[in-house]
Design an enzyme around this catalytic site. Structure first.
Site, PDB file in Angstrom:
ATOM      1  N   CYS A  65     -14.634  15.773  30.944  1.00 11.93           N
ATOM      2  CA  CYS A  65     -13.285  15.761  30.305  1.00 11.93           C
ATOM      3  C   CYS A  65     -12.721  17.023  30.111  1.00 11.93           C
ATOM      4  O   CYS A  65     -12.776  17.922  30.858  1.00 11.93           O
ATOM      5  CB  CYS A  65     -13.738  15.194  28.907  1.00 11.93           C
ATOM      6  SG  CYS A  65     -14.749  16.133  27.640  1.00 11.93           S
ATOM      7  N   HIS A  98     -36.110  23.586  32.580  1.00 12.14           N
ATOM      8  CA  HIS A  98     -36.616  23.621  31.112  1.00 12.14           C
ATOM      9  C   HIS A  98     -36.645  22.235  30.132  1.00 12.14           C
ATOM     10  O   HIS A  98     -37.418  21.819  29.602  1.00 12.14           O
ATOM     11  CB  HIS A  98     -36.034  24.734  30.305  1.00 12.14           C
ATOM     12  CG  HIS A  98     -36.544  26.056  30.801  1.00 12.14           C
ATOM     13  ND1 HIS A  98     -36.668  27.149  29.844  1.00 12.14           N
ATOM     14  CD2 HIS A  98     -36.740  26.386  32.122  1.00 12.14           C
ATOM     15  CE1 HIS A  98     -36.832  27.988  30.693  1.00 12.14           C
ATOM     16  NE2 HIS A  98     -37.021  27.788  32.102  1.00 12.14           N
TER      17      HIS A  98
HETATM   18  O1  LIG Z   1     -11.720  17.407  26.409  1.00 12.57           O
HETATM   19  C1  LIG Z   1     -11.481  16.238  25.880  1.00 12.57           C
HETATM   20  C2  LIG Z   1     -12.489  15.829  24.924  1.00 12.57           C
HETATM   21  O2  LIG Z   1     -13.568  16.792  24.502  1.00 12.57           O
HETATM   22  C3  LIG Z   1     -10.423  15.435  26.317  1.00 12.57           C
HETATM   23  O3  LIG Z   1     -10.379  15.380  27.600  1.00 12.57           O
HETATM   24  C4  LIG Z   1      -9.223  15.482  25.688  1.00 12.57           C
HETATM   25  O4  LIG Z   1      -9.320  15.529  24.164  1.00 12.57           O
HETATM   26  C5  LIG Z   1      -8.217  14.889  26.203  1.00 12.57           C
HETATM   27  O5  LIG Z   1      -6.855  15.068  25.224  1.00 12.57           O
HETATM   28  P1  LIG Z   1      -5.567  14.551  25.669  1.00 12.57           P
HETATM   29  O6  LIG Z   1      -5.493  13.231  25.503  1.00 12.57           O
HETATM   30  O7  LIG Z   1      -4.370  15.078  24.565  1.00 12.57           O
HETATM   31  O8  LIG Z   1      -5.199  14.921  26.893  1.00 12.57           O
END
Ligand SMILES: O=C(CO)[C@H](O)[C@H](O)COP(=O)(O)O
Length: 150
Positions: A65, A98
């Protein structure tokens, strides 16, 4: 190995590099999306990858993400998924050696494509070490998992 790959829109920019690394390392990709930059919800994609691991359809998973944190938190809610948030090469292999990490989580807004490829290759090239203290610690976290994941 069969490697599940899943990402949200913020992980999408490094996805191609991840797919390349998996194929160059001689493994098979199971692509669980998303495959466009359109906004989606990261838990849906972390869940798909976790389910693939738990079902035995994938041997390991790479999930991305924006930060890697959302997918990491989501994945570790699933019994049998041992996800690590990684942005360096040492952790990518040590987490397997690990801790028997079976899911690599990265941030597409943190790690660039060149480093992502090296991280993925380090993750896929590593094996759990046959060391009693590491195995004992894994048994300890699995006991916690058993108690809390009803
Ligand atoms: O990193 C993330 C979660 O940890 C997501 O990719 C992020 O929150 C996406 O945000 P947005 O909808 O504002 O692009």
């Amino acid at each position: 190995m069969k490697i599940a790959v899943a990402n949200d829109h913020a992980g999408f920019p490094i996805k191609e590099a991840v797919l390349e690394a998996i194929k160059e390392a001689g493994h098979e990709v199971i692509d669980l999306g998303t495959n466009t930059p359109d906004r989606v919800d990261y838990p849906d994609f972390a869940e798909k990858a976790g389910r693939a691991l738990i079902a035995g359809e994938a041997d390991r998973a790479v999930v991305i993400c924006g930060s890697g944190i959302g997918v990491n938190i989501t994945a570790n809610k699933m019994k049998g998924v041992y996800a690590g948030l990684v942005s360096d090469i040492y952790s990518a292999h040590q987490g397997v050696e690990h801790d028997n990490m079976n899911m690599l989580c990265m941030g597409g807004q943190i790690v660039g494509p060149t480093l992502a490829k090296e991280i993925v290759k380090a993750f896929l090239g590593a094996s759990m070490m046959d060391v009693d203290r590491y195995k004992n610690r894994i048994n300890k976290f699995k006991a916690i998992e058993t108690e809390f994941f009803k």
